[in-house]
Scaffold this active site. Sequence first.
Site, PDB file in Angstrom:
ATOM      1  N   ASP A   1     126.572  63.327 104.996  1.00 30.86           N
ATOM      2  CA  ASP A   1     127.343  62.580 106.057  1.00 30.86           C
ATOM      3  C   ASP A   1     128.038  61.374 105.252  1.00 30.86           C
ATOM      4  O   ASP A   1     127.928  60.973 104.120  1.00 30.86           O
ATOM      5  CB  ASP A   1     126.706  61.853 107.265  1.00 30.86           C
ATOM      6  CG  ASP A   1     125.673  60.938 106.989  1.00 30.86           C
ATOM      7  OD1 ASP A   1     125.313  60.980 105.847  1.00 30.86           O
ATOM      8  OD2 ASP A   1     125.555  60.126 107.908  1.00 30.86           O
TER       9      ASP A   1
ATOM     10  N   ASP B   1     127.628  58.067 105.014  1.00 32.08           N
ATOM     11  CA  ASP B   1     126.671  57.178 104.511  1.00 32.08           C
ATOM     12  C   ASP B   1     125.925  57.741 103.313  1.00 32.08           C
ATOM     13  O   ASP B   1     124.980  57.018 102.964  1.00 32.08           O
ATOM     14  CB  ASP B   1     126.309  55.937 105.192  1.00 32.08           C
ATOM     15  CG  ASP B   1     125.470  56.271 106.099  1.00 32.08           C
ATOM     16  OD1 ASP B   1     125.452  57.600 106.766  1.00 32.08           O
ATOM     17  OD2 ASP B   1     124.456  55.675 106.543  1.00 32.08           O
TER      18      ASP B   1
ATOM     19  N   LYS C   1     116.551  57.532 105.600  1.00 34.27           N
ATOM     20  CA  LYS C   1     116.761  58.953 105.447  1.00 34.27           C
ATOM     21  C   LYS C   1     117.821  59.122 104.216  1.00 34.27           C
ATOM     22  O   LYS C   1     118.478  58.411 104.037  1.00 34.27           O
ATOM     23  CB  LYS C   1     117.218  59.718 106.837  1.00 34.27           C
ATOM     24  CG  LYS C   1     118.454  59.350 107.073  1.00 34.27           C
ATOM     25  CD  LYS C   1     118.737  60.130 108.578  1.00 34.27           C
ATOM     26  CE  LYS C   1     119.997  59.630 109.120  1.00 34.27           C
ATOM     27  NZ  LYS C   1     119.721  58.618 110.222  1.00 34.27           N
TER      28      LYS C   1
ATOM     29  N   SER D   1     128.331  55.665 109.535  1.00 38.90           N
ATOM     30  CA  SER D   1     127.722  57.042 109.325  1.00 38.90           C
ATOM     31  C   SER D   1     128.628  58.180 109.516  1.00 38.90           C
ATOM     32  O   SER D   1     129.606  58.237 108.650  1.00 38.90           O
ATOM     33  CB  SER D   1     126.406  56.853 110.258  1.00 38.90           C
ATOM     34  OG  SER D   1     125.589  57.793 109.865  1.00 38.90           O
ATOM     35  N   HIS D   2     128.031  58.915 110.249  1.00 41.58           N
ATOM     36  CA  HIS D   2     128.794  60.203 110.498  1.00 41.58           C
ATOM     37  C   HIS D   2     130.024  59.990 111.443  1.00 41.58           C
ATOM     38  O   HIS D   2     130.587  61.309 111.787  1.00 41.58           O
ATOM     39  CB  HIS D   2     127.816  61.088 111.180  1.00 41.58           C
ATOM     40  CG  HIS D   2     127.080  60.647 112.379  1.00 41.58           C
ATOM     41  ND1 HIS D   2     126.111  59.799 112.278  1.00 41.58           N
ATOM     42  CD2 HIS D   2     127.563  60.841 113.519  1.00 41.58           C
ATOM     43  CE1 HIS D   2     125.928  59.200 113.547  1.00 41.58           C
ATOM     44  NE2 HIS D   2     126.645  59.978 114.196  1.00 41.58           N
TER      45      HIS D   2
ATOM     46  N   ASP E   1     122.900  59.581 104.157  1.00 40.34           N
ATOM     47  CA  ASP E   1     121.748  59.750 104.711  1.00 40.34           C
ATOM     48  C   ASP E   1     121.251  61.060 105.376  1.00 40.34           C
ATOM     49  O   ASP E   1     120.142  61.234 105.627  1.00 40.34           O
ATOM     50  CB  ASP E   1     121.235  58.411 105.336  1.00 40.34           C
ATOM     51  CG  ASP E   1     122.062  58.033 106.663  1.00 40.34           C
ATOM     52  OD1 ASP E   1     123.052  58.886 106.691  1.00 40.34           O
ATOM     53  OD2 ASP E   1     121.797  57.101 107.372  1.00 40.34           O
ATOM     54  N   ARG E   2     122.453  61.793 105.832  1.00 40.94           N
ATOM     55  CA  ARG E   2     121.829  63.083 106.511  1.00 40.94           C
ATOM     56  C   ARG E   2     122.331  64.310 105.409  1.00 40.94           C
ATOM     57  O   ARG E   2     123.138  63.889 104.255  1.00 40.94           O
ATOM     58  CB  ARG E   2     122.959  63.130 107.510  1.00 40.94           C
ATOM     59  CG  ARG E   2     122.867  62.077 108.634  1.00 40.94           C
ATOM     60  CD  ARG E   2     123.612  62.428 109.766  1.00 40.94           C
ATOM     61  NE  ARG E   2     123.310  61.549 110.605  1.00 40.94           N
ATOM     62  CZ  ARG E   2     123.555  61.647 112.143  1.00 40.94           C
ATOM     63  NH1 ARG E   2     124.239  62.948 112.376  1.00 40.94           N
ATOM     64  NH2 ARG E   2     123.293  60.865 112.968  1.00 40.94           N
TER      65      ARG E   2
HETATM   66  C1  VG1 Z   1     121.930  59.751 116.032  1.00 38.63           C
HETATM   67  C2  VG1 Z   1     121.102  60.712 115.915  1.00 38.63           C
HETATM   68  C3  VG1 Z   1     119.488  60.111 115.299  1.00 38.63           C
HETATM   69  C4  VG1 Z   1     120.030  59.171 114.346  1.00 38.63           C
HETATM   70  C5  VG1 Z   1     120.971  58.049 114.499  1.00 38.63           C
HETATM   71  C6  VG1 Z   1     121.416  57.443 113.257  1.00 38.63           C
HETATM   72  O1  VG1 Z   1     121.526  58.820 117.123  1.00 38.63           O
HETATM   73  O2  VG1 Z   1     120.817  61.583 116.893  1.00 38.63           O
HETATM   74  O3  VG1 Z   1     118.718  60.918 115.372  1.00 38.63           O
HETATM   75  O4  VG1 Z   1     118.637  58.254 113.768  1.00 38.63           O
HETATM   76  O5  VG1 Z   1     122.036  58.912 114.895  1.00 38.63           O
HETATM   77  O6  VG1 Z   1     122.012  58.264 112.133  1.00 38.63           O
HETATM   78  P1  VG1 Z   1     122.228  59.129 118.739  1.00 38.63           P
HETATM   79  O7  VG1 Z   1     121.479  57.843 119.232  1.00 38.63           O
HETATM   80  O8  VG1 Z   1     123.687  59.318 118.634  1.00 38.63           O
HETATM   81  O9  VG1 Z   1     121.521  60.314 119.144  1.00 38.63           O
HETATM   82  V1  VG1 Z   1     123.049  57.504 111.128  1.00 38.63           V
HETATM   83  O10 VG1 Z   1     123.421  59.101 110.021  1.00 38.63           O
HETATM   84  O11 VG1 Z   1     124.037  56.952 111.711  1.00 38.63           O
HETATM   85  O12 VG1 Z   1     122.042  56.548 110.237  1.00 38.63           O
HETATM   86 CO    CO Z   2     124.341  58.454 108.140  1.00 40.27          CO
END
Ligand code: VG1
Ligand code: CO
Length: 554
Positions: free
Chosen positions: A288, A290, A387, A124-125, A292-293
């Site tokens: 981001d 992947d 998302k 992801s990010h 989704d953000r």
């Molecule tokens: C973070 C965010 C959460 C989100 C998760 C996955 O988790 O706060 O809101 O759902 O990333 O996003 P954490 O546990 O680090 O707070 V992604 O873009 O990785 O699907």
């Molecule tokens: Co993501």
Amino acid sequence: MTTSSSDSPAATVITVAMAQPFTDQKPGTSGLRKSSRQFQTPHYLESFVEASLRVVPGVQGGTLVVGGDGRYGNLAAIQTIARMAAAHGVARLITTTGGILSTPAASHLIRTHQAVGGIILSASHNPGGLEGDFGVKINGANGGPAPESITDAIYQATLSLDSYRTLQADPLPLDQPARLQMGAMAVEVIDGVSDYAALMQKLFDFDRLAALLKGDFRVAFDAMHAVTGPYATSIFEQLLGAPSGTVRHGLPLEDFGGGHPDPNLTYAHDLAALMLEGEAYDFGAACDGDGDRNMILGRHCFVNPSDSLAVLTANATLAPGYAQGLAGVARSMPTSAAADVVAKSLGLPCFETPTGWKFFGNLLDAGRITLCGEESFGTGSNHIREKDGLWAVLFWLQILAVRGCSVADVMADHWRRYGRHYYSRHDYEAIESEAAHGLYGRVKGMLPALVGERFAGRAIATADDFAYTDPVDGSVTQGQGLRLLLDDGSRMVLRLSGTGTQGATLRVYLESYVPPSGALAQDPQVALADLINAIDALAEIKLRTGMAQPTVIT
Ligand code: VG1
Ligand code: CO
């Protein structure tokens, strides 16, 4: 390592024995996210994939979707997973040219092809490259992150794993769309962008958007050298006719060009500077790793994600896909209550779930909600079960096209109507794990005694560790974040991140509501200053982390 083989009609399935069990999967998480180097440990990826293929219902004879965000390790992992899928009797594997597949597009493909699930390769990010992170996410048949029943079973399966099954086969050519065969498994290599773009065309008025983008309305979209580049180029520059160059950093790179593909004011600083300081653009957005953000910016205006969900809720019927109105809306607990106020005024049900998209899945599947969102730059709807970054960007453009005003106007108007939820998240990243857990445990222990105490000039009405009872299946999830709710509606939440890979990350969420008659144009850091100081004093954040300030302020 020992191998043994057994004949299958089309190719040789081999069983690879492993000396050690796999212990890295955390129970309750729908994937595995670790450093790229960790993933190079022999049998590492294979162990998690084996456990997943053993557990996901319908694998034998079913359809599986595989793809990823293009980061280092993506293509090699697709080849490994394809061979293992064939060995596990998957009938049809769907993957994409170049292995490029955003998380929302994967969710859509799983749903439209009635797949038993999907394997999405992304952290992801988190940064990518050999020195960055890699990840594997398991999605279920509804297209969303696998539910806890499955992830717990995967975790259980990893504990007793002593071998995995794979196929001896040549790598699949993924450079162009094709119908291929691997052993007895059919492989479809498709263009991962077109189905997704078609879905967006059903939800939004592309003629109207094209008129906006071909006019003098200037858009800057930053793909951050991650997965949304090809999607955004196809949608904005080809389908909607926006000028070439609208999409910046549009080429997916294995290390995201050395950047951190997290669309926030810190990591998307170039775009933020362009929008907040410059005059050249009317609208800015970023996604981001992947896809989704999303981050939404107007000229001299940053839209905080909690407000974004509220604005989409209030204006939903302006988009063709939502013209009939909404069934309900949901937000994660740390997300501000801005959407709640809109839902109330529209007479819509509003749900508060723990952090993470999988909790929205049941509500979406049951038709209880249409829109949902998280403060962490995540917004989405019932069109898929993840998302969706570009969907949110298009939704905003649709609202601006219909209303014919600026982002700043939309926000000012929104606050005048519903009041403003000043909101900020302070992240303390990569802190020493012991310090983080010590801090968290201490505050958790203090909670019962805090109710009724004074805090930043107000009284603490509720102090608890958030627990959620799923309204659809009655399941209970505990330990989802420490909440301090004040008697004037202000809230503070402490959570430890579940997605970081270095040490621990403490997230502090701060929120304070000002009614429509109040001061609506303050800087959130100023409006929240008393809460920021008070939570630091109570939780001893600076003292215990040794950090003078957060690493990221949103
Ligand atoms: C973070 C965010 C959460 C989100 C998760 C996955 O988790 O706060 O809101 O759902 O990333 O996003 P954490 O546990 O680090 O707070 V992604 O873009 O990785 O699907
Ligand atoms: Co993501």
